[in-house]
Enzyme design. Structure first.
Site, PDB file in Angstrom:
ATOM      1  CG  ASN A  60      -0.416  -0.250   2.467  1.00 58.87           C
ATOM      2  OD1 ASN A  60       0.618  -0.931   2.554  1.00 58.87           O
ATOM      3  ND2 ASN A  60      -1.329   0.286   3.402  1.00 58.87           N
ATOM      4  CB  CYS A  71      -5.565  -1.094  -1.456  1.00 56.85           C
ATOM      5  SG  CYS A  71      -6.766  -0.453  -0.484  1.00 56.85           S
ATOM      6  CD  GLU A  73      -5.455  -5.599  -1.813  1.00 58.23           C
ATOM      7  OE1 GLU A  73      -5.074  -4.523  -1.658  1.00 58.23           O
ATOM      8  OE2 GLU A  73      -6.092  -6.405  -1.020  1.00 58.23           O
ATOM      9  CB  CYS A 104     -10.986  -3.247   1.331  1.00 60.02           C
ATOM     10  SG  CYS A 104     -10.349  -2.692  -0.170  1.00 60.02           S
ATOM     11  CB  CYS A 107      -8.880  -4.932  -2.999  1.00 56.71           C
ATOM     12  SG  CYS A 107      -7.871  -3.197  -2.891  1.00 56.71           S
TER      13      CYS A 107
HETATM   14  N1  THU Z   1      -5.198  -1.723   2.729  1.00 57.74           N
HETATM   15  C1  THU Z   1      -4.733  -2.330   1.848  1.00 57.74           C
HETATM   16  O1  THU Z   1      -3.782  -2.258   1.165  1.00 57.74           O
HETATM   17  N2  THU Z   1      -5.461  -3.592   1.132  1.00 57.74           N
HETATM   18  C2  THU Z   1      -6.767  -3.808   1.742  1.00 57.74           C
HETATM   19  O2  THU Z   1      -7.392  -4.807   1.000  1.00 57.74           O
HETATM   20  C3  THU Z   1      -7.285  -3.253   2.902  1.00 57.74           C
HETATM   21  C4  THU Z   1      -6.540  -1.799   3.225  1.00 57.74           C
HETATM   22  C5  THU Z   1      -4.651  -0.611   3.475  1.00 57.74           C
HETATM   23  C6  THU Z   1      -5.191   0.687   2.867  1.00 57.74           C
HETATM   24  C7  THU Z   1      -4.564   1.637   4.048  1.00 57.74           C
HETATM   25  O3  THU Z   1      -3.343   2.069   3.577  1.00 57.74           O
HETATM   26  C8  THU Z   1      -4.254   0.844   5.095  1.00 57.74           C
HETATM   27  O4  THU Z   1      -4.568  -0.729   4.652  1.00 57.74           O
HETATM   28  C9  THU Z   1      -5.305   1.193   6.270  1.00 57.74           C
HETATM   29  O5  THU Z   1      -6.760   1.110   5.757  1.00 57.74           O
END
Ligand code: THU
Length: 153
Positions: A60, A71, A73, A104, A107
């Site tokens: 991320n 994110c 992903e 999430c 994603c």
């Molecule tokens: N995050 C991801 O990188 N992928 C996910 O599927 C869930 C959330 C990150 C986004 C943000 O930088 C941190 O997690 C907190 O929400």
């Protein structure tokens, strides 16, 4: 063999049992170390195997304008495209403690777009297919079906 190479061996046809999940997780952990998370302090790393055997990863990347955060992903999908495209057959996601993390909702949609049939995800409740983590998904085929219906009118 590198952890990426180990993760990919014999994995092109997916099927949870044909994937070296420990090796794929190691790639995700390596990616997680690169996360740019000054705001949430919640690093995420992801790794996937592509249908041609490539292993790709992502982390991320946050932004001072919080809503613009990428994110892990998102960076994985960018990497997929930039390194030759293809379809994802296996995927894993870890947090900063090395625990498995569920992608999430947004994603899951991103992954669905680029998924091979039967793509397997390592999830908090075991191995799941892409159709199990995003059932009845809206996707490329929805648009094709709509276009075909319009032409038939
Ligand atoms: N995050 C991801 O990188 N992928 C996910 O599927 C869930 C959330 C990150 C986004 C943000 O930088 C941190 O997690 C907190 O929400």
């Amino acid at each position: 063999m590198s952890s990426a190479g180990a993760a990919a061996s014999g994995a092109a046809s997916a099927g949870a049992e044909s994937v070296d999940w420990a090796a794929l997780r190691a790639v995700a952990l390596e990616a997680m170390e690169k996360a740019y998370v000054p705001y949430s302090k919640f690093p995420v790393g992801v790794a996937a195997i592509v249908d041609d055997g490539r292993v790709i990863s992502g982390c991320n990347v946050e932004n001072a304008s919080y809503g613009l955060t990428l994110c892990a992903e998102c960076t994985l999908v960018s990497s997929l495209t930039m390194t030759g495209g293809g379809k994802l057959v296996a995927f894993t996601c870890v947090d900063g403690h090395g625990n498995t993390l569920m992608p999430c909702g947004r994603c899951r949609q991103l992954l669905f777009e680029h998924s091979a049939e039967g793509m397997v995800l390592d999830t908090v409740s075991g191995f799941k297919t892409i159709d199990e983590v995003i059932p009845d998904a809206f996707g490329p085929r929805t648009l094709v079906a709509y276009r075909e219906e319009s032409l038939a009118e």
